[in-house]
Design an enzyme around this catalytic site. Sequence first.
Site, PDB file in Angstrom:
ATOM      1  N   GLU A 237      51.780   0.670 -47.409  1.00 15.85           N
ATOM      2  CA  GLU A 237      51.879   0.155 -46.045  1.00 15.85           C
ATOM      3  C   GLU A 237      52.189  -1.330 -46.100  1.00 15.85           C
ATOM      4  OE1 GLU A 237      51.805   1.379 -42.780  1.00 15.85           O
ATOM      5  OE2 GLU A 237      52.212  -0.717 -42.336  1.00 15.85           O
TER       6      GLU A 237
ATOM      7  N   ALA B  34      58.257  -0.550 -48.815  1.00 13.88           N
ATOM      8  CA  ALA B  34      58.780   0.395 -49.794  1.00 13.88           C
ATOM      9  C   ALA B  34      60.289   0.541 -49.647  1.00 13.88           C
ATOM     10  CB  ALA B  34      58.111   1.746 -49.595  1.00 13.88           C
TER      11      ALA B  34
ATOM     12  N   HIS C  14      30.343  23.514 -12.493  1.00 12.06           N
ATOM     13  CA  HIS C  14      30.278  22.894 -11.171  1.00 12.06           C
ATOM     14  C   HIS C  14      29.431  21.642 -11.218  1.00 12.06           C
ATOM     15  CE1 HIS C  14      30.880  23.019  -6.906  1.00 12.06           C
ATOM     16  NE2 HIS C  14      29.609  22.912  -6.677  1.00 12.06           N
TER      17      HIS C  14
END
Lengths: 595, 460
Positions: free
Chosen positions: B76, B152, B449
């Site tokens: 990264e 990369a 409900h």
Amino acid sequence: MRILKPAECWTPKLRVRSFGNNNMAALCKGARRFKRIIFCHSLVRGFSGKYEYDIVVIGGGSGGLACAKEAAQYGKKVAVLDYVDPSPKGTKWGLGGTCVNVGCIPKKLMHQSALLGGALKDAAKYGWNVPHQPSHCWATMSLAVQNYVKSLNWGHRVQLQDRKVKYFNLKGQLTDGHTVIGTNKSGKETVLTTQDIVIATGSRPKYPVHVSLTRAVAQYLFLFFSEIQWSVDYDHPLHPFPHLLISGCLHPGWIIRNPNTPHFFCQHPQVPGAVEHGISSDDIFWMKESPGKTLVVGASYVGLECAGFLTGIGLDVTVLVRSLALRGFDQQMAGLVTEHMDSHGTKFLWRRVPRKVEKLPSGSLQVTWVETSSDREEQDTFDTVLWAVGRAPVTRALNLDAAGVKLDEDTGKIIVSANEETSVPHVFAMGDVAKGRPELTPPSIRAGRLLARRLAGVSTEIMDYDNVPTTVFTPLEYSCVGLSEAEARRLYREGGIEVYHAFYKPLEFAVAQRDSSQCYIKAVCLRDGDQRILGLHFTGPNAGEVMQGFALGVRCGATYSHLMNTVGIHPTCAEELTKLHISKRSGLDATVTGC
Amino acid sequence: MFFTQLAWPCREHTLLFSFRRSHNAMVVYKVLLLGRTMASISAVTRFDFLVIGGGSGGLAGARRAAELGAKTAVIEGKKLGGTCVSISVVMWNTAVHAEYLHDHEDYGFEGSHTKFNWQTIKSKRDAYVKRLNNIYQSNLDRAKIESIHGHAVFTNDAEPTVMVNGKRYTAPHILIATGGRPSIVSDSEVPGANLGITSDGMCAPYTSLPMLISDDVLPPHIIVGMCAPYTSLPTLISDDVLPPHIIVGMCAPYTSLPMLISDDVLPLPHCCLLLIDSPPLLLPQGVKQDQRKHIVADEFQNTSRPGIYALGDVCGKALLTPVAIAAGRKLAHRLFEGKQDSKLEYRNIPTVVFSHPPIGTVGLTEAEAIKAHGKENVKIYTTAFTPMYYAMTARKSQCVMKLVCVGREEKVVGLHMQGPGCDEMLQGFAVAVQMGATKADFDRTVAIHPTSAEELVTMR
């Protein structure tokens, strides 16, 4: 002379008839009425050759109204009888039953109000300049809630009218399987004959009544008087003589037979002042002034929800718990819910039972309770004491004995078969008043509709009460469907189940820096085969909205792999359910991290 | 009365746009240069699984592969977590607060006159994102996944090899999950485009566009066009369901930008948000791309070159975080657990647009269903109601819902809704739609409900 027994036992006049001089008068009155009924009865049948109505529904709550409206749609001639006995504090309300008036609707709106209080605190962290700490005005909120509830009352009236359902503001009682007598406020009676009767009278909050009976005495009294009609008004909330031998809600026979009651009695032998000075969930939503510092007795879902929103709008709230919170729910989840409340300001006093409530000259209430393990007495003063110690079915005024409708001895509820039929043909019971049914609005509505369709002959489908989802609207909402972990372990043995779980962090908590240590998800699955889901449990924001779709999935027989094969919706809390991959058995850390 | 104002940072942002563009280009160029000169020198480090891109999809795939015993690395160049986290969805919640603030008085709260402060939320968000980035790092460390920092570049070796900071890495399986960024519209395409900022610059992803339209935060005329794939959203939800004012800006093609920007038509906006789909940045060799520069990958995430896989935004298909995550995990199971048929089912992917109120959609639209099954076989159920929350408030908003059913058994093939809470509602229903639930199954489900979601199981 069976017809005499229960006649008008809800009026104070007749209450003492078994003991005293009024006996004869009562007999006479009953006899006169008996003749009149028979006369009306034969008159109607004679003229028309059939009944006046196809269906008479007693009780205008969620289930009753749904049944009546549905039946009318299929062309049936339907009447609804609804009558609200005021609470001991005198609170009354309109058509629509508990859910609309003193249950789901006002509760959720007040819960919403409390959530907004929390949002205000978060807003500052989200970049909003909130100039000073805003205060909450009870009157504004309760007025808005009440106005909305009144609009719903009106809406129900209009809907009945539109569907041509006859509405009577009368208190109904049965004389036989085809006749209902309705009594109005001033005691005037109306006789309705009908093909079928549907009882949907619901339930009302219980009070820990002022009963100066030991269990032995109660048993003795019961045996002694069992042949006589016991005319004590045991579930009439407006008892004019709370100081009498038995006040409020309990029939001695019921005291003995109810598995909860003896328990309850041993530990709450008496709570003087409970009815005079306390309120229940019937009153809290209709109070004009803020309840102030409040003691909530009982950690049922009603108790916790009330305690939650009262804390949320800034009140000092204490919850007195005898043993368990959210009995009947998954106890791990119940623990998370109370832990969250505890860390957000609601005080919990565990293993305490109330002893007495006294009104001080200042007007505040002094409550005394006992710590059960040490028997030590403690006390504190409160502005309001709210009893949330359970609910009792409303059957007393229905005269069920006369009609031959059998009640369950333990719970006082009406015994029903799978198709909601009671022990008397053509008499049906549904909702809170029927034995073994969930005390919830949506199943009642659905059961009512299905019953109406069966009565109209358009369907044979019966209600399936399995896998009913529900949500507890505590500050951290808890929603579940299916089995609790403990139930699943009991049914499928320890080795039969796999529990996947996760502690997750809702995104909205992150920036607001709110603690999310109670946000938790648990999927209880079968261990073998395709791992069918037995139960799903979720605590977190919008729990009800999250769970509904999964409840549909569980109903369709969803498996663990179905969950895993569904793409998540990012970023939501609901997506965490599709990402569950840590099993409880593995002992791995179940904390979710990141996207 | 409420006084809700926004201290909107004005034209500074327009500068940011051009700065980013040149900055990015420089970085890429430098890395390329490095790659060419040093490729032949360094030794190759081998892994079982190499993931390029530390976004949601890449990380999910890497972690799952590591759990299955594969020696894994993640490359990264920026912060771990990718678009979803770094440019997170936090802002949406801010605008939710803006809505609630209107209602406080109706619910009994007094004295909550509020203003909005952009700086506060920006710093909070940054802190949160930083925390998340750190969590990702420690997750990788714990899973014994090597994290490689840098850009990369694919080398020309016969075996697919990647070069990062002069070091070479290879693996039998390489996953490209580099995501996308807001693409940039040049001035020649759209006159006036450089007046805009992108969602990256804005610090919120595309989800913030509808947020902007919410008039609590910005006046509604500050709207920009959005091009594919989001143009399909309005049609997804179909015209009869959506109140038009919510989506107005979203379906406007970007060619209309100049019109929007020119002050003859609309008052000149302070700031313009460009939300155009994201082409990939990384261009590996031997891997086919379509004309939009998206990597072509099949349903098993295979690219045209064996041993190289791609998922997420680089493929330009269903650009959603959970899709990438699910695809990453499925791929890991296929590669390292031998589950040959492990692939992501791209049908019935539930999607939420975090507009105000949010939109939830799964499955076919009415039009798609009619096209596929014929008009006579399609049955539509709709409902519109005001959620109970608004019972107390002067401000009202509708919730609309639609079920698209086909065949005699009324199988539910599509479910679309917009309203408060629809974001959280959709997930469970997506499970059921995926399972092939019918309308009868919906009917048989007991409602919860009082919620809005219960309306979906009580439609008649």
